[in-house]
Motif scaffolding. Sequence first.
Motif, PDB file in Angstrom:
ATOM      1  N   TYR A   1       0.906  -1.289   0.036  1.00  0.00           N
ATOM      2  CA  TYR A   1       0.008   0.052   0.021  1.00  0.00           C
ATOM      3  C   TYR A   1       0.918   1.191   0.033  1.00  0.00           C
ATOM      4  CZ  TYR A   1      -3.719  -3.146   1.379  1.00  0.00           C
ATOM      5  OH  TYR A   1      -4.398  -4.534   1.172  1.00  0.00           O
ATOM      6  N   TYR A   2       0.376   2.337  -0.860  1.00  0.00           N
ATOM      7  CA  TYR A   2       1.076   3.542  -0.728  1.00  0.00           C
ATOM      8  C   TYR A   2       0.339   4.777  -0.506  1.00  0.00           C
ATOM      9  CZ  TYR A   2       4.282   0.163  -3.213  1.00  0.00           C
ATOM     10  OH  TYR A   2       5.060  -0.884  -3.428  1.00  0.00           O
ATOM     11  N   ILE A   3       0.986   5.701   0.231  1.00  0.00           N
ATOM     12  CA  ILE A   3       0.446   7.103   0.491  1.00  0.00           C
ATOM     13  C   ILE A   3       1.151   7.939  -0.274  1.00  0.00           C
ATOM     14  CG2 ILE A   3       1.785   7.443   2.472  1.00  0.00           C
ATOM     15  CD1 ILE A   3      -0.983   8.423   3.587  1.00  0.00           C
ATOM     16  N   CYS A   4       0.328   9.011  -0.813  1.00  0.00           N
ATOM     17  CA  CYS A   4       1.213  10.210  -1.773  1.00  0.00           C
ATOM     18  C   CYS A   4       0.587  11.572  -1.038  1.00  0.00           C
ATOM     19  CB  CYS A   4       0.740   9.924  -3.082  1.00  0.00           C
ATOM     20  SG  CYS A   4       1.612  11.371  -4.251  1.00  0.00           S
ATOM     21  N   SER A   5       1.407  12.380  -1.035  1.00  0.00           N
ATOM     22  CA  SER A   5       1.042  13.548  -0.411  1.00  0.00           C
ATOM     23  C   SER A   5       2.214  14.657  -0.692  1.00  0.00           C
ATOM     24  CB  SER A   5       1.164  13.483   1.068  1.00  0.00           C
ATOM     25  OG  SER A   5       0.542  14.761   1.780  1.00  0.00           O
ATOM     26  N   GLN A   6       1.594  15.786  -0.497  1.00  0.00           N
ATOM     27  CA  GLN A   6       2.508  17.081  -0.554  1.00  0.00           C
ATOM     28  C   GLN A   6       2.307  17.723   0.758  1.00  0.00           C
ATOM     29  OE1 GLN A   6       1.085  20.411  -3.505  1.00  0.00           O
ATOM     30  NE2 GLN A   6       2.805  21.271  -3.123  1.00  0.00           N
ATOM     31  N   PRO A   7       3.335  17.720   1.611  1.00  0.00           N
ATOM     32  CA  PRO A   7       2.972  18.052   2.879  1.00  0.00           C
ATOM     33  C   PRO A   7       2.586  19.189   3.360  1.00  0.00           C
ATOM     34  CG  PRO A   7       5.220  17.770   2.528  1.00  0.00           C
ATOM     35  CD  PRO A   7       4.650  17.309   1.245  1.00  0.00           C
ATOM     36  N   ILE A   8       3.097  20.255   2.647  1.00  0.00           N
ATOM     37  CA  ILE A   8       2.970  21.749   2.905  1.00  0.00           C
ATOM     38  C   ILE A   8       2.530  22.466   1.622  1.00  0.00           C
ATOM     39  CG2 ILE A   8       3.739  22.244   5.287  1.00  0.00           C
ATOM     40  CD1 ILE A   8       6.338  23.275   3.644  1.00  0.00           C
ATOM     41  N   THR A   9       1.981  23.532   1.333  1.00  0.00           N
ATOM     42  CA  THR A   9       2.054  24.373   0.153  1.00  0.00           C
ATOM     43  C   THR A   9       3.194  24.393  -0.431  1.00  0.00           C
ATOM     44  OG1 THR A   9      -0.057  25.587   0.943  1.00  0.00           O
ATOM     45  CG2 THR A   9       1.061  26.341  -0.791  1.00  0.00           C
ATOM     46  N   ASP A  10       3.405  24.234  -1.690  1.00  0.00           N
ATOM     47  CA  ASP A  10       4.469  24.183  -2.510  1.00  0.00           C
ATOM     48  C   ASP A  10       5.737  23.421  -2.169  1.00  0.00           C
ATOM     49  OD1 ASP A  10       3.585  26.374  -3.702  1.00  0.00           O
ATOM     50  OD2 ASP A  10       4.574  27.947  -2.561  1.00  0.00           O
ATOM     51  N   GLY A  11       5.440  22.063  -1.186  1.00  0.00           N
ATOM     52  CA  GLY A  11       6.380  21.200  -0.661  1.00  0.00           C
ATOM     53  C   GLY A  11       6.431  20.325  -1.793  1.00  0.00           C
ATOM     54  N   THR A  12       7.404  19.362  -1.591  1.00  0.00           N
ATOM     55  CA  THR A  12       7.668  18.470  -2.553  1.00  0.00           C
ATOM     56  C   THR A  12       6.740  17.129  -2.342  1.00  0.00           C
ATOM     57  OG1 THR A  12      10.147  18.836  -2.489  1.00  0.00           O
ATOM     58  CG2 THR A  12       9.664  16.623  -3.335  1.00  0.00           C
ATOM     59  N   VAL A  13       6.243  16.789  -3.650  1.00  0.00           N
ATOM     60  CA  VAL A  13       5.357  15.498  -3.787  1.00  0.00           C
ATOM     61  C   VAL A  13       6.202  14.258  -3.213  1.00  0.00           C
ATOM     62  CG1 VAL A  13       3.590  14.095  -5.005  1.00  0.00           C
ATOM     63  CG2 VAL A  13       3.820  16.530  -5.397  1.00  0.00           C
ATOM     64  N   PHE A  14       5.517  13.587  -2.348  1.00  0.00           N
ATOM     65  CA  PHE A  14       6.328  12.456  -2.061  1.00  0.00           C
ATOM     66  C   PHE A  14       5.369  11.091  -1.761  1.00  0.00           C
ATOM     67  CE2 PHE A  14       5.305  14.255   2.181  1.00  0.00           C
ATOM     68  CZ  PHE A  14       4.934  13.072   2.758  1.00  0.00           C
ATOM     69  N   ILE A  15       6.180  10.022  -1.697  1.00  0.00           N
ATOM     70  CA  ILE A  15       5.322   8.769  -1.592  1.00  0.00           C
ATOM     71  C   ILE A  15       5.940   7.897  -0.468  1.00  0.00           C
ATOM     72  CG2 ILE A  15       6.796   7.450  -3.230  1.00  0.00           C
ATOM     73  CD1 ILE A  15       4.254   5.970  -4.293  1.00  0.00           C
ATOM     74  N   MET A  16       5.024   6.941   0.374  1.00  0.00           N
ATOM     75  CA  MET A  16       5.572   6.282   1.301  1.00  0.00           C
ATOM     76  C   MET A  16       4.780   4.905   1.034  1.00  0.00           C
ATOM     77  SD  MET A  16       5.473   8.882   4.532  1.00  0.00           S
ATOM     78  CE  MET A  16       6.366   7.670   5.698  1.00  0.00           C
ATOM     79  N   GLN A  17       5.246   3.821   1.752  1.00  0.00           N
ATOM     80  CA  GLN A  17       4.977   2.333   1.439  1.00  0.00           C
ATOM     81  C   GLN A  17       4.533   1.727   2.690  1.00  0.00           C
ATOM     82  OE1 GLN A  17       7.838  -0.824   1.056  1.00  0.00           O
ATOM     83  NE2 GLN A  17       6.839  -0.871  -1.032  1.00  0.00           N
ATOM     84  N   ALA A  18       3.507   0.812   2.877  1.00  0.00           N
ATOM     85  CA  ALA A  18       3.261   0.239   4.121  1.00  0.00           C
ATOM     86  C   ALA A  18       2.814  -1.273   3.690  1.00  0.00           C
ATOM     87  CB  ALA A  18       2.074   0.834   4.675  1.00  0.00           C
ATOM     88  N   ASP A  19       2.684  -2.340   4.659  1.00  0.00           N
ATOM     89  CA  ASP A  19       2.153  -3.452   4.411  1.00  0.00           C
ATOM     90  C   ASP A  19       0.661  -3.756   4.574  1.00  0.00           C
ATOM     91  OD1 ASP A  19       4.608  -4.672   3.980  1.00  0.00           O
ATOM     92  OD2 ASP A  19       5.089  -4.985   6.267  1.00  0.00           O
ATOM     93  N   HIS A  20       0.076  -2.638   5.222  1.00  0.00           N
ATOM     94  CA  HIS A  20      -1.448  -2.530   5.437  1.00  0.00           C
ATOM     95  C   HIS A  20      -1.982  -1.310   5.097  1.00  0.00           C
ATOM     96  CE1 HIS A  20      -0.786  -6.543   7.634  1.00  0.00           C
ATOM     97  NE2 HIS A  20       0.422  -5.622   8.145  1.00  0.00           N
ATOM     98  N   PRO A  21      -3.091  -1.333   4.913  1.00  0.00           N
ATOM     99  CA  PRO A  21      -3.885   0.058   4.413  1.00  0.00           C
ATOM    100  C   PRO A  21      -3.926   0.954   5.751  1.00  0.00           C
ATOM    101  CG  PRO A  21      -5.600  -1.560   4.610  1.00  0.00           C
ATOM    102  CD  PRO A  21      -4.348  -2.600   4.592  1.00  0.00           C
ATOM    103  N   TRP A  22      -3.786   0.450   7.071  1.00  0.00           N
ATOM    104  CA  TRP A  22      -3.596   1.101   8.254  1.00  0.00           C
ATOM    105  C   TRP A  22      -2.168   1.438   8.521  1.00  0.00           C
ATOM    106  CZ3 TRP A  22      -5.789  -3.669   8.154  1.00  0.00           C
ATOM    107  CH2 TRP A  22      -4.940  -4.456   8.663  1.00  0.00           C
TER     108      TRP A  22
END
Length: 458
Positions: A327-348
Amino acid sequence: MKKIIHYMLVTATLCGATLTTWAQADLSDPRLEGLDLEYQGRAVASADVHVYYDLTYWRLFASHQKGWLGGDGVYSTTLPDGNVFWSFGDSFFGLGTEFRNNGRPTNLPRNAAMIQTGEHSFRDFIVLNELCSTNPNDRERYCKGKTWLRHPDAKELSQSDINNGSTDSDRFYWPGDATVIKRDGKPILQVLWGSIFGDMERDETALTEYSLEGKPGDPNYMKLLKLIPNVVEYSTGYGSGIFEDADGHTYLYSTIGTGGIFGGAWAVVARSTTHDLTSQWEYWIADEDGNFSWQTKIPSSEEIRRSNISSGEWISEPSVFKYGEKYYICSQPITDGTVFIMQADHPWGPFTNKKDLYKIPKEHSATYNAFIHPQCSRTGELVISYNMNPADLSTYTRGENGDAIETKHNGFWRNFNAWGSSDLYQPHFIRVFDWQKLYGVENIGPITDVGITEYEKM
């Protein structure tokens, strides 16, 4: 299709310096036919991952000439008939000019929605908002829009005000994510909403249900069936991101402020008992010792704050998808921040192993709302949209004594009167190819919309 130049890895020596040019992604796959892509460079985290600006999808939205002219939010949900539901927050409606600005009478409905039936032109997007007037001689109201879902507690404006193009500011809804369920054998679209008041404060999560019987244009297609205020007692904005998993639950993501002096927010998650969002919600909460469990009791702010699933990384409007067994989560942490991705074994979660994808260019300030759109993926690439609100601008003229005189232009108001303003408050799209290399996983093809897969099993 725009011609893309593919580079080999080349090393050359110039004046004693070694210069290396990295190969771009292989775009020869016929599934990419018809896309106009502009190379933006390598991903921040890896030279083997490449980012392209998707001009095709940018134009699909930016080329609207009247009615909906732009908006933020930009959620998408695949529908059982193959169409796509798009929802937006604040949106400009009216008539653009030959200078691509919003200088003619425009208004700002607080939410909007469309049904996408193809991807050839803006005409493949059916706007669901009612227009105040379709008479070209009605210059003050022509193609201004009404808010798609008006808040039942909005009291300041009369129906006459609404018909003349005024939009609510005392109470209104901004959309969250959406999902499709089947009830009594009939398809239903469920959309979550945040109730906004005052200084952009939120105190409610509402749920709407829409009929998907028939096809676009039929009387029952996208007919409002039900509005459920306070679908759950409000604690935080669960549902800013939704993920339907094969385990039978729908996971609802949100953020909670860290409480630190530097601000920021962490990701948190709840889930519904079944895919139907009217079923009992559970909350993934850590006790004082850091042990997580699902609870049905509405969590306190203190409980939510200690229950972050993003390993302490700042998150804004989390967007979650599944690829392979991870499972992967994608986000831009703050306005104008770098778009990034993170990984997990479960949706939680917990989501870890953060990888930076894309530093949005300065000319696109101020940016926010980075969301994944699985249905747009063709070869396994990530398709991410983000919104842009113009930054404040200063211009300088020469005074009588020769001194420079600075004039400041408010960023938001530039949406109305700047040349090219119709191109400012728009969703922008990037495609990130070979992102799988960041985690050493195999490219197994397009990112799939798990929600539709699960719908078909119902």
